[in-house]
Every structure is written in C-alpha cells, then in structure tokens.
Write an enzyme that holds these catalytic residues in place. Structure first.
Site, short mmCIF file in Angstrom:
data_model
loop_
_atom_site.label_atom_id
_atom_site.label_comp_id
_atom_site.label_asym_id
_atom_site.label_seq_id
_atom_site.Cartn_x
_atom_site.Cartn_y
_atom_site.Cartn_z
N LYS A 131 1.59 -7.22 -10.83
CA LYS A 131 1.79 -6.60 -12.15
C LYS A 131 2.13 -7.65 -13.20
O LYS A 131 1.78 -7.51 -14.37
CB LYS A 131 2.90 -5.55 -12.09
CG LYS A 131 2.47 -4.24 -11.49
CD LYS A 131 3.44 -3.13 -11.87
CE LYS A 131 3.00 -1.79 -11.32
NZ LYS A 131 3.97 -0.72 -11.63
N LYS A 214 -6.99 -1.53 -5.91
CA LYS A 214 -6.41 -0.19 -5.74
C LYS A 214 -6.82 0.73 -6.90
O LYS A 214 -6.85 0.30 -8.05
CB LYS A 214 -4.88 -0.37 -5.71
CG LYS A 214 -4.09 0.87 -5.48
CD LYS A 214 -2.59 0.55 -5.42
CE LYS A 214 -1.94 0.67 -6.79
NZ LYS A 214 -0.47 0.80 -6.74
N LYS A 217 -3.75 4.66 -12.04
CA LYS A 217 -3.79 5.42 -13.29
C LYS A 217 -3.68 4.52 -14.50
O LYS A 217 -3.97 4.93 -15.61
CB LYS A 217 -2.75 6.54 -13.32
CG LYS A 217 -1.33 6.21 -12.94
CD LYS A 217 -0.44 7.45 -13.16
CE LYS A 217 0.48 7.77 -12.01
NZ LYS A 217 1.49 6.75 -11.73
P1 AMP Z 1 2.43 5.38 -8.72
O1 AMP Z 1 1.21 5.93 -9.34
O2 AMP Z 1 2.40 3.88 -8.64
O3 AMP Z 1 3.68 5.91 -9.28
O4 AMP Z 1 2.41 5.85 -7.18
C1 AMP Z 1 2.89 7.10 -6.73
C2 AMP Z 1 2.53 7.31 -5.27
O5 AMP Z 1 1.11 7.32 -5.10
C3 AMP Z 1 3.05 6.20 -4.34
O6 AMP Z 1 3.42 6.76 -3.10
C4 AMP Z 1 1.85 5.31 -4.15
O7 AMP Z 1 1.87 4.61 -2.93
C5 AMP Z 1 0.72 6.34 -4.16
N1 AMP Z 1 -0.52 5.72 -4.63
C6 AMP Z 1 -0.75 5.22 -5.88
N2 AMP Z 1 -2.01 4.73 -5.97
C7 AMP Z 1 -2.56 4.92 -4.74
C8 AMP Z 1 -3.86 4.61 -4.18
N3 AMP Z 1 -4.81 4.02 -4.91
N4 AMP Z 1 -4.08 4.94 -2.89
C9 AMP Z 1 -3.12 5.54 -2.14
N5 AMP Z 1 -1.90 5.85 -2.60
C10 AMP Z 1 -1.61 5.55 -3.88
#
Ligand code: AMP
Ligand code: TRP
Length: 352
Positions: A131, A214, A217
C-alpha cells in the site's frame, strides 16, 4: 462445500459444543463498494459461520482513513457496506453488525498494542509495503500501525476465530504475536490465541485484468472487479472482457499452473457453485473461454441480483439501518468495555 468446510472444523459433537461458545470477529473497510473478492473471500463465510458461533462483524472506518477518504462520502460508504453485509445474509439481531468508530474500546486497546508491537514486526508486513509503494515517507503513520488496530479489534472481544481472505493471514499472525507478548509482559494469560479461518476455493480472488493482482475495491480500474452492486449487463460485459489466455481450459487443476487468469475464473466459478476446481474442469475442460465465460456470467448474475436488490431496499430506509448500527454498537461496547478496562488495569493505569 463452504458449509461443509466449516462444519469440518466442528465435526465431532464435543468439538461443536466448545465451538458454539467461540466468538467470531471480522471486519471490512468502507473504502468503496464491496467486491466479489470481499464476498467470496470473507462475507459468504461470515454468513455460514452464524449457525454455530457468536459473530461480531464490523465496518472498520478507522482502518479506512489510514488512506485518504473523502469526508463527504465516508459516512454513506459506511452505511452502504453495512447494508450490503446484511443483504448477503448476516442477521444483525442474532449477531452484531456495527461500525468501528462507534466503540471507543478499539482505539484504547490499539494504543496499548502500539506499545506492545515491535517496529521489526511491523516492518515485515507485506500489505504495508504494497500500500505504501515506493513513497513510504509520505504515507500516514496510521497505515503503519494498521495491524495493531486490527489486533485490538479482535482481542477487545476475546474473539478466537477470524474469517478473512488469504491476504490477511500475516496480520493475524501479528495479532497472535501481540497477544502473546502482552500476556508475557504482564505475566497473565489474558488474551486468547486467534485462529484464522481462510476458507473455500476463492480465498484470494484476483483482478479480472491481471491474474497476479488481488481484486480490490480501491483499484483505479472498475473493469478489474465485480462490485456487489453491479447491474447484470455490467457483470456480463466485465466477464466477457476479462483477461484470459488463448489455450482452452485444461481437464484438471494441474493444467492451471502458470495460467493465473484461467485459475482465477475457474476458482470463482467453483466457489459460486460450492464445488472445487477439479469438478468445474471435469465439466468445462477442453472448451474455449467463450462458453465458460457465459456460464460464469450467468452464475454471477443469479448470485448477485438478490443481494443488490436487498441492499437497495435497506438503503431506502436509512433510519432503520442507522438503528441497527446503533444497537450493534451498544451491544459490541457492552462486550469490549470490561475486557479493555481489564487490560488497562493490567497495564497499571490509575483508576480514580
Ligand atoms: P477489505 O476490502 O480490505 O476491507 O477486506 C475485507 C475482507 O475481504 C478481508 O477478509 C479480506 O481478506 C477479504 N478480501 C478482500 N479482497 C479480497 C480478494 N480479492 N479475494 C479474497 N478475499 C478478499
Ligand atoms: N484489515 C482487514 C482488511 O482490510 C479489515 C479488518 C480490520 C479486519 N479489522 C479486522 C479483519 C479484524 C478481521 C478482523 O481486510
């Protein structure tokens, strides 16, 4: 398959009895619209875990501001994310859904953890390196201590099981290191060990434009991801345009080696069908991507349509949604407050 993978963890009667008492905590950042990666890597497992755990699911707005968030959008994004979690099937009355900034215990414990975690530990965090990029001097100090706050989120509730996508594995190892060091330094077995639950064939959903990145969002390209709010024709178009390679699909998973885009689409399909990649390839192996992408788009549309509709319904009634979050925060605070007060007592803070 997800349900059975989770049940597998609680296979015996006695094990089920203990796990029934176990507390789940997980979080997601309101930094944009949740994606298919959030759904398959995390939220869908959260839904399955409700049946035999006490669950606390948190919209982590404090984590979101470790990178810039437009203050005009943050509150609305917090509501939207809460609505979408509930629309995916989380029951906010049997369990807890709330937003992080509403419960002060998180920051109080995070400060203590800032003083427990070692710089050397934080320096190893790959998410920070990714990041921060090359301009490390210029990112917020919050981004650096982000994993300490995440440890506080979980441990403020003495939660023992944390369902996340694969990218959060290292943060959970750090949380365990923090818990252990706290227990050691203060000479008491106060914080429990945390068990990561990284489940299913799509624990790491990749970008539709680059199979090595990955799905996120916050990616600049909307074409790289499926948003849970995407309309059916947008989903169909994104899948049709998703990057692939010229070879047909292999007959078995070993043939996906070195083909990250093909592996990603097959993993998504397998997760949506509650099966494994081997099964998908038995059905689609040998065919080109055209027909497979059509089947995948249809499956995605069928899965996401009711979630998007329910999210919209919840957002049309913001008073009810806000009441759900307020109630969730009050119930969360009632659990975290005495635990964090005890941690503060152990540290030796004066109580007058
Ligand atoms: P975040 O969007 O970073 O707040 O992630 C929230 C949850 O979604 C966490 O448990 C992440 O590990 C999961 N997550 C986010 N992006 C992915 C992805 N591309 N594949 C699988 N899990 C994801
Ligand atoms: N860091 C997690 C992510 O970006 C979100 C998060 C914050 C979290 N606190 C948490 C996940 C506690 C699990 C438990 O994906």
């Amino acid at each position: 398959m997800i349900a059975s993978a989770i049940n597998g963890l609680t296979a015996t009667g006695t094990a089920r009895k203990t796990t029934a008492m176990q507390r789940i905590f997980s979080g997601i950042q309101p930094s944009g619209i949740p994606t298919l990666g959030n759904y398959l890597g995390a939220i869908r497992n959260w839904v399955a875990l409700q049946h035999d755990h006490d669950c606390i699911y948190c919209v982590v707005d404090l984590h979101a501001i470790t990178v810039w968030q437009d203050p005009k959008l943050l509150a609305q994004q917090t509501r939207e994310l809460a609505a979408s979690i509930i629309a995916c099937g989380i029951d906010p009355t049997a369990h807890i859904v709330f937003h992080q900034s509403a419960v002060a215990a998180h920051v109080r414990l995070a400060w203590i953890f800032n003083c427990v975690a070692r710089l050397g530990w934080l320096n190893r965090m790959t998410q920070f390196k990714d990041k921060a990029g090359p301009d490390r001097e210029n990112v917020s100090a919050g981004l650096y201590v982000y994993p300490n706050l995440m440890a506080a989120d979980i441990l403020a509730y003495h939660a023992t099981r944390v369902p996340v996508g694969d990218d959060q594995r290292q943060h959970l190892e750090l949380a365990n290191d923090i818990a252990q060091k706290f227990n050691h330094d203060y000479g008491i077995d106060f914080f429990p060990a945390i068990e990561p639950l990284i489940l299913g064939p799509a624990a790491r959903v990749m970008s539709l434009r680059d199979g090595m990145k990955k799905m996120s969002k916050s990616d600049a390209s909307d074409q790289s991801r499926i948003n849970l709010s995407d309309a059916p024709d947008a989903i169909a178009l994104k899948i049709r345009r998703a990057k692939t390679d010229p070879a047909p699909l292999p007959g078995e998973p070993a043939g996906l080696e070195g083909r990250p885009e093909a592996r990603n689409l097959v993993g998504i399909y397998a997760a949506l069908r509650d099966t494994d990649p081997g099964d998908v390839l038995r059905e689609h192996g040998g065919k080109g991507f055209g027909a497979f992408k059509e089947a995948l788009a249809a499956l995605l549309i069928e899965t996401l349509r009711p979630i998007a509709a329910e999210t919209r319904r919840l957002l049309n009634d913001p008073e009810t949604l806000d009441a759900i979050l307020r109630d969730g925060a009050a119930r969360a605070a009632a659990i975290a407050e005495p635990i964090v007060a005890e941690a503060e007592r152990l540290v030796g803070f004066l109580r007058v």
